[in-house]
Write an enzyme that holds these catalytic residues in place. Structure first.
Site, short mmCIF file in Angstrom:
data_model
loop_
_atom_site.label_atom_id
_atom_site.label_comp_id
_atom_site.label_asym_id
_atom_site.label_seq_id
_atom_site.Cartn_x
_atom_site.Cartn_y
_atom_site.Cartn_z
N GLU A 18 41.88 37.84 52.36
CA GLU A 18 40.86 38.80 51.92
C GLU A 18 39.94 39.22 53.08
O GLU A 18 38.83 39.71 52.87
CB GLU A 18 40.07 38.20 50.76
CG GLU A 18 40.94 38.03 49.52
CD GLU A 18 40.29 37.17 48.45
OE1 GLU A 18 39.49 37.71 47.68
OE2 GLU A 18 40.58 35.97 48.39
N SER A 144 42.40 37.78 44.52
CA SER A 144 42.71 39.20 44.64
C SER A 144 43.96 39.61 43.86
O SER A 144 44.66 40.56 44.22
CB SER A 144 42.90 39.61 46.11
OG SER A 144 41.69 39.48 46.79
N TYR A 210 41.74 47.32 44.78
CA TYR A 210 41.37 47.77 46.14
C TYR A 210 41.96 49.11 46.55
O TYR A 210 41.45 49.73 47.47
CB TYR A 210 41.81 46.72 47.17
CG TYR A 210 41.19 45.37 46.92
CD1 TYR A 210 39.81 45.21 46.98
CD2 TYR A 210 41.96 44.28 46.60
CE1 TYR A 210 39.21 43.99 46.75
CE2 TYR A 210 41.37 43.04 46.36
CZ TYR A 210 40.01 42.91 46.44
OH TYR A 210 39.44 41.69 46.21
N ARG A 249 29.86 35.14 40.23
CA ARG A 249 30.31 36.04 39.18
C ARG A 249 31.29 35.30 38.28
O ARG A 249 32.16 34.59 38.76
CB ARG A 249 31.04 37.23 39.80
CG ARG A 249 30.37 38.58 39.60
CD ARG A 249 31.26 39.68 40.14
NE ARG A 249 32.59 39.56 39.60
CZ ARG A 249 33.70 39.88 40.27
NH1 ARG A 249 33.66 40.34 41.48
NH2 ARG A 249 34.88 39.72 39.70
N ASP A 251 34.13 35.90 35.35
CA ASP A 251 34.96 36.90 34.68
C ASP A 251 35.36 36.38 33.30
O ASP A 251 35.61 35.18 33.14
CB ASP A 251 36.22 37.18 35.49
CG ASP A 251 35.91 37.77 36.87
OD1 ASP A 251 34.78 38.26 37.05
OD2 ASP A 251 36.80 37.73 37.74
N GLU A 264 37.60 33.01 35.06
CA GLU A 264 37.45 32.37 36.37
C GLU A 264 36.06 32.65 36.93
O GLU A 264 35.34 33.53 36.45
CB GLU A 264 38.52 32.88 37.34
CG GLU A 264 38.45 34.38 37.53
CD GLU A 264 39.11 34.83 38.82
OE1 GLU A 264 39.22 34.01 39.74
OE2 GLU A 264 39.45 36.00 38.92
N ASN A 266 33.93 33.47 40.53
CA ASN A 266 33.97 33.87 41.94
C ASN A 266 32.69 33.37 42.57
O ASN A 266 31.59 33.76 42.17
CB ASN A 266 34.05 35.40 42.05
CG ASN A 266 35.33 35.92 41.41
OD1 ASN A 266 36.41 35.71 41.94
ND2 ASN A 266 35.21 36.55 40.25
N GLY A 270 32.58 40.01 45.89
CA GLY A 270 32.58 41.18 46.76
C GLY A 270 31.20 41.84 46.81
O GLY A 270 30.47 41.85 45.83
#
Ligand SMILES: Nc1ncnc2c1ncn2[C@@H]1O[C@H](COP(=O)(O)OP(=O)(O)OP(=O)(O)O)[C@@H](O)[C@H]1O
Ligand SMILES: [Mg+2]
Length: 302
Positions: A18, A144, A210, A249, A251, A264, A266, A270
């Site tokens: 990443e 990702s 992306y 974060r 999800d 999950e 993070n 990002g």
């Protein structure tokens, strides 16, 4: 009043898959901090020895993936005694591992989609039967959407397992939860407004994340206020259950009956102009610059 943060390193790049996303995150953060008068400097751990961090007063971690998000750099910074943004060593390491994250959530009574660990000897037909279709196959320690496969056909699990296996050693199959995908950013003790993700592809794969520009994001997500509050509260618990602190974060997915399941965490989300945490912060009245300052103010050790 603006805090004096001293000399700040914005860690970006690194050696993970990443890297490019991280360079984007880092550039945005660096410009925002400098624009706010912070003495911030870019630092790419793939290009400079960590020793060169001596003399910095704080670190903003804008790395994603291996060595940046998994507890490794956090451990190095602990040893060097330099406060850093986001969760510590343990939460970072657990958050990187979807299987261990789910074990903790199950123990804490937090909802997460049913799953089965796979290996070469798994009874693939039995797993398909137990989880139903569609189901998802993924490496537990990738990011990702790399190596994530959706299985929609009876008998498709075996090939999906073989494909996922090329991206990691610990592979899991997870029940498909198909009523919508969402994310909640956590900033300090607060959950920010929920973002709904509506990919134009079958799921939120690498391309949708992306490369394509037709993924729709809705913030605040169109959920009943009581349900949104319940999920925000659950997301904070899900973050804290793995030891998360600072910011991150969570999800989650919704099934067709309106029940939510945490997917999950993070621990180094990002921070590009298209990223979800900045979008959610904006909805809460926090500019990108203000968000960067708040995250930096939360930097700490231990
Ligand atoms: N159980 C599931 N039900 C429905 N969709 C799923 C499920 N698991 C994964 N997906 C879809 O696949 C995408 C990628 O899966 P996941 O978030 O688990 O891994 P990842 O994105 O690679 O990890 P990271 O977010 O750390 O980069 C999700 O964003 C979602 O669109
Ligand atoms: Mg994901």
């Amino acid at each position: 009043m603006k805090q004096d943060f001293g000399k700040v390193a914005v860690l970006m790049g690194g050696v993970s898959g990443e890297r490019e996303v991280s360079l984007n995150s880092g550039k945005g953060v660096l410009a925002a901090l400098r624009g706010q008068g912070v003495d911030a400097h870019a630092f790419d751990p793939a290009e400079e020895p960590l020793d060169a961090l001596k003399g910095f007063k704080r670190v903003f971690i804008a790395l994603h993936g291996g060595y940046g998000e998994d507890g490794a750099i956090q451990g190095a910074l602990e040893i060097m005694g330099i406060p850093y943004t986001g969760p510590g060593v343990m939460a970072s390491a657990i958050g990187m591992d979807k299987f261990r994250t789910k074990l903790i959530w199950q123990a804490a009574g937090l909802p997460t989609p049913d799953y089965v660990l796979l290996d070469e000897d798994s009874d693939f037909a039995a797993v398909e039967k137990r989880l139903g279709l569609p189901l998802f196959v993924k490496p537990a320690r990738e990011g990702s959407s790399i190596g994530v496969f959706m299985v929609t056909q009876v008998g498709g699990l075996k090939d999906a397992f073989a494909a996922a296996r090329e991206h990691g050693s610990l592979i899991m199959a997870e029940k498909g939860v198909m009523g919508g995908e969402y994310t909640v950013a956590i900033l300090g003790d607060n959950a920010l407004p929920i973002v709904k993700i509506e990919p134009a592809t079958a799921f939120y794969d690498y391309e949708a994340k992306y490369l394509r520009d037709d993924t729709r994001y809705v913030c605040p997500a169109d959920l009943p206020a009581a349900k949104a509050a319940e999920i925000q509260c659950g997301a904070k618990k899900a973050f804290q259950a793995i030891g998360g602190a600072g910011w991150g974060r969570v999800d989650f997915l919704m099934d067709d009956a309106g029940k939510h399941y945490f997917l999950e965490v993070n621990t180094a989300p990002g921070m590009t102009s298209h990223s979800l945490a900045p979008m959610s912060a904006r909805q809460a009245g926090l500019s990108f610059e203000a968000l960067c300052l708040k995250i930096l103010a939360g930097a700490r050790l231990g």
